[in-house]
Design a protein around this motif. Structure first.
Motif, PDB file in Angstrom:
ATOM      1  N   TYR A   1      -2.067   8.220   3.327  1.00 61.19           N
ATOM      2  CA  TYR A   1      -1.794   7.027   2.523  1.00 61.19           C
ATOM      3  C   TYR A   1      -3.049   6.166   2.380  1.00 61.19           C
ATOM      4  O   TYR A   1      -3.329   5.638   1.291  1.00 61.19           O
ATOM      5  N   ILE A   2      -3.800   5.993   3.462  1.00 60.39           N
ATOM      6  CA  ILE A   2      -5.050   5.228   3.399  1.00 60.39           C
ATOM      7  C   ILE A   2      -6.002   5.856   2.388  1.00 60.39           C
ATOM      8  O   ILE A   2      -6.610   5.156   1.561  1.00 60.39           O
ATOM      9  N   ILE A   3      -6.130   7.175   2.433  1.00 58.77           N
ATOM     10  CA  ILE A   3      -7.029   7.876   1.513  1.00 58.77           C
ATOM     11  C   ILE A   3      -6.580   7.683   0.068  1.00 58.77           C
ATOM     12  O   ILE A   3      -7.390   7.336  -0.808  1.00 58.77           O
ATOM     13  N   GLN A   4      -5.292   7.903  -0.193  1.00 57.55           N
ATOM     14  CA  GLN A   4      -4.781   7.760  -1.562  1.00 57.55           C
ATOM     15  C   GLN A   4      -5.002   6.344  -2.095  1.00 57.55           C
ATOM     16  O   GLN A   4      -5.438   6.157  -3.244  1.00 57.55           O
TER      17      GLN A   4
ATOM     18  N   ARG B   1      -7.164   3.981  -1.006  1.00 56.26           N
ATOM     19  CA  ARG B   1      -8.568   3.593  -1.143  1.00 56.26           C
ATOM     20  C   ARG B   1      -9.269   4.376  -2.245  1.00 56.26           C
ATOM     21  O   ARG B   1     -10.194   3.863  -2.873  1.00 56.26           O
ATOM     22  N   GLU B   2      -8.851   5.598  -2.483  1.00 59.73           N
ATOM     23  CA  GLU B   2      -9.407   6.332  -3.622  1.00 59.73           C
ATOM     24  C   GLU B   2      -8.997   5.663  -4.935  1.00 59.73           C
ATOM     25  O   GLU B   2      -9.792   5.599  -5.883  1.00 59.73           O
ATOM     26  N   ALA B   3      -7.777   5.159  -4.982  1.00 58.50           N
ATOM     27  CA  ALA B   3      -7.316   4.465  -6.191  1.00 58.50           C
ATOM     28  C   ALA B   3      -8.121   3.202  -6.447  1.00 58.50           C
ATOM     29  O   ALA B   3      -8.277   2.773  -7.603  1.00 58.50           O
ATOM     30  N   MET B   4      -8.652   2.602  -5.361  1.00 62.84           N
ATOM     31  CA  MET B   4      -9.463   1.383  -5.488  1.00 62.84           C
ATOM     32  C   MET B   4     -10.960   1.694  -5.459  1.00 62.84           C
ATOM     33  O   MET B   4     -11.781   0.783  -5.433  1.00 62.84           O
TER      34      MET B   4
ATOM     35  N   ASN C   1      -3.861  -9.552   5.817  1.00 63.54           N
ATOM     36  CA  ASN C   1      -4.836  -8.782   5.044  1.00 63.54           C
ATOM     37  C   ASN C   1      -4.602  -7.281   5.143  1.00 63.54           C
ATOM     38  O   ASN C   1      -5.404  -6.489   4.643  1.00 63.54           O
ATOM     39  N   THR C   2      -3.512  -6.868   5.814  1.00 61.26           N
ATOM     40  CA  THR C   2      -3.214  -5.448   5.999  1.00 61.26           C
ATOM     41  C   THR C   2      -3.006  -4.683   4.693  1.00 61.26           C
ATOM     42  O   THR C   2      -3.511  -3.574   4.542  1.00 61.26           O
ATOM     43  N   PRO C   3      -2.253  -5.204   3.730  1.00 56.04           N
ATOM     44  CA  PRO C   3      -1.825  -4.381   2.591  1.00 56.04           C
ATOM     45  C   PRO C   3      -2.964  -3.726   1.818  1.00 56.04           C
ATOM     46  O   PRO C   3      -3.997  -4.342   1.534  1.00 56.04           O
ATOM     47  N   LEU C   4      -2.735  -2.454   1.491  1.00 56.35           N
ATOM     48  CA  LEU C   4      -3.612  -1.735   0.572  1.00 56.35           C
ATOM     49  C   LEU C   4      -3.011  -1.757  -0.830  1.00 56.35           C
ATOM     50  O   LEU C   4      -3.691  -1.514  -1.806  1.00 56.35           O
ATOM     51  N   SER C   5      -1.712  -2.038  -0.912  1.00 57.11           N
ATOM     52  CA  SER C   5      -1.011  -2.117  -2.198  1.00 57.11           C
ATOM     53  C   SER C   5       0.001  -3.256  -2.145  1.00 57.11           C
ATOM     54  O   SER C   5       1.167  -3.046  -1.800  1.00 57.11           O
TER      55      SER C   5
END
Length: 582
Positions: free
Chosen positions: A341-344, A346-349, A223-227
């Motif tokens: 990277y986390i911010i970018q 999660r902002e995209a989502m 479940n790690t991936p943000l992308s």
């Protein structure tokens, strides 16, 4: 004073005699009989004392050493603490894990058999496991506590035991105090009984854990991936070199990467020369332990090199430097890249929480301060290391008032989710690889993204220096050093003006310009931190368990060369300051 010294010598002699007249294993008895006077003093001058992360000590015979009797002593006290809470708590299990160091398995087994003898059920891993998997398993099994036997990046002469609460994080100071009180009541612990292993297993009080929790932990890591799209596009072309440094989770790391779709994952073999360097100090932020990994990386043109300490809870990142080589990043640089990277992502989502929390430990740089502020995140400081970070994670989940976003320390420990409330090098490695894949899809690299951060927030450079102390009175000498720095702090270091001095021992901040003081709302710690103009700084920290002075230096400047020159100037002045005192 003489009377106190005489009493101490009498106490040491009493403890030494108790051990000589006890039924010790042959290897401990041999060591005991061969000890010199100074060794007897150092090995018996105090009893086991728990700190923020449990116990870290040299391995050997005596009350001031890590051995099976020290382990029994602590675990008997822990049993009393658990039993004191009542039957409901006593009937929950304790999970025990250990690393690949010498004695780790033996210490873990002794801990399990003491707890079993107190009618506390134990789940003991059958092979070494990452510390993050232990933290995961405590919560996944709804355990009452967890124990991990390891000593991270420290040399082989040390070993340690960390205690995790049922929240899945390192136990609080109040918990430690309760266990320590029971330890003091027990005495020296030489007479503590253990349940025979066969009986413990036959009665179900000891359960050996195989791959069951591994599977659950890997499913969690999936479940790690943000992308996921980045991995789908680049998972087959991202070349990653792993350097686990005698680690506990080489197979688990490989399985986790494979589960997410990476196919070009290569593990560096440890050469004889590497083995010597690693054994001396298995710290993934030391270049000498990564030489073979770099050689493999050049051969296959790897995108990144990921180094792990033996517990797999601390991570180092090396990236292509644009000139054909690899650059080993400091932990603060990696933390800044991960947060960005986390911010970018999660902002995209549209999932970045307003006012979310980022937690750093007290001797980290301010590299992340501007990143957090620009995106409405609150950055706070933990004086209790990952004990404080884990506690903040638990608080965020319990109260729901704030959302935890990210936590890190200056050693390369990162907290990225909320279920594992400790350093998770494997989770961080997966996110770093995803970050590299994401930037690769955009025609960029991690190094290029780091340069963008420098362009926006200024250049940051850091260095960590450990000064060993051989004298038996090193703690008193180190205390004098910190007192002198606190009271007589130089007004200029490395050509920069000293602005503020944080004395975490007394909870005081001194404004060196306005000559006034205020209080710090933090738990105390054996550390000082001096802020210099322009965002540069230096810090000094002590640990009662390790006879050394830890010096951390940070430089900030708009230009790269000037930043590095400034770091050198600060280092020179601070080392001169320390040498002039001790």
């Amino acid at each position: 004073m003489i009377a106190k010294v005489d009493l101490m010598e009498q106490e040491i002699q009493y403890r030494y005699s108790r051990w000589r007249n006890s039924d010790l294993p042959s290897y401990l008895m041999k060591e005991l009989h061969e000890m010199k006077v100074t060794e007897i003093m150092d090995s018996f001058y105090r009893r086991p004392s728990l700190g923020m992360e449990g116990l870290i000590s040299k391995v050997g015979v005596g009350t001031n050493r890590m051995n099976i009797f020290t382990v029994r002593h602590i675990c008997q006290a822990l049993s009393y603490e658990i039993v004191s809470r009542g039957l409901v708590y006593q009937h929950r299990v304790v999970v025990i894990a250990y690393d690949s160091r010498l004695h780790s398995r033996s210490f873990a087994e002794q801990a399990a058999l003491v707890l079993a003898n107190n009618n506390i059920k134990v789940y003991l891993f059958d092979h070494p496991r990452p510390a993050s998997e232990l933290a995961f398993s405590v919560r996944w099994l709804h355990a009452i506590a967890g124990l991990n036997f390891s000593a991270g990046r420290l040399s082989p002469q040390y070993h340690g035991m960390q205690i995790y609460s049922d929240y899945g994080c390192l136990v609080s100071d109040s918990y430690i105090a309760r266990v320590q009180t029971y330890m003091d009541q027990i005495g020296d612990g030489l007479d503590i009984e253990v349940l025979p292993a066969e009986e413990a297993i036959a009665t179900g009080k000891l359960v050996m854990v195989g791959t069951e929790i591994d599977k659950a932990y890997i499913e969690y890591l999936e479940n790690t991936p943000l992308s996921r799209e980045s991995i789908q596009i680049m998972g087959s072309s991202m070349r990653v070199v792993l350097a686990p440094l005698f680690g506990t989770g080489g197979k688990i790391i490989g399985r986790a990467f494979a589960a997410l779709g990476y196919t070009e994952i290569h593990q560096a073999e440890i050469s004889d020369s590497d083995a010597i360097s690693i054994a001396r100090a298995p710290d993934p932020h030391q270049l000498e332990v990564l030489l073979t990994a770099y050689q493999l990386a050049r051969e296959i043109q790897a995108d990144i090199v990921l180094g792990f300490n033996p517990e797999e809870n601390e991570l180092s990142l090396s990236v292509k430097d644009g000139r054909g080589g690899y650059l080993l990043l400091h932990a603060n640089q990696t933390a800044a890249l991960l947060l960005q990277y986390i911010i970018q992502s999660r902002e995209a989502m549209n999932s970045l929480p307003l006012g979310g929390v980022v937690v750093k430990t007290l001797l980290c740089s301010n590299f992340l301060n501007g990143i957090a502020a620009d995106h409405g995140l609150q950055l706070i400081e933990s004086t209790q290391g990952f004990q404080g970070i884990g506690a903040k994670m638990a608080e965020c989940e319990r109260t729901g008032k704030q959302a935890f976003v990210f936590g890190f320390d200056e050693y390369g420990g990162y907290a990225l989710g909320n279920f594992v409330r400790g350093k998770d090098g494997i989770h961080a490695a997966l996110l770093v690889a995803e970050m590299a894949a994401n930037y690769k899809t955009k025609g960029s690299t991690i190094y290029q993204e780091l340069l963008k951060l420098y362009e926006k927030y200024g250049w940051f450079a850091e260095e960590r220096i450990n000064l060993s102390c051989a004298d038996l009175n090193w703690w008193q000498q180190a205390g004098i050093l910190m007192d002198r720095i606190s009271i007589e702090s130089p007004l200029t270091i490395g050509g920069l003006s000293a602005v503020k001095l944080h004395d975490y021992r007394s909870g005081e901040v001194k404004d060196l310009i306005k000559q006034r003081s205020s209080k710090i709302a933090h738990a105390p710690a054996y550390a000082l931190k001096c802020e210099l103009t322009g965002g540069s700084w230096y810090g000094v920290r002590l640990s009662k368990d390790i006879p050394e002075i830890e010096l951390v230096i940070g430089s900030r400047h708009p230009e790269e060369k000037a930043c590095k020159y400034q770091l050198s100037a600060i280092r020179s002045d601070v080392l001169h300051l320390i040498e002039s005192i001790i």
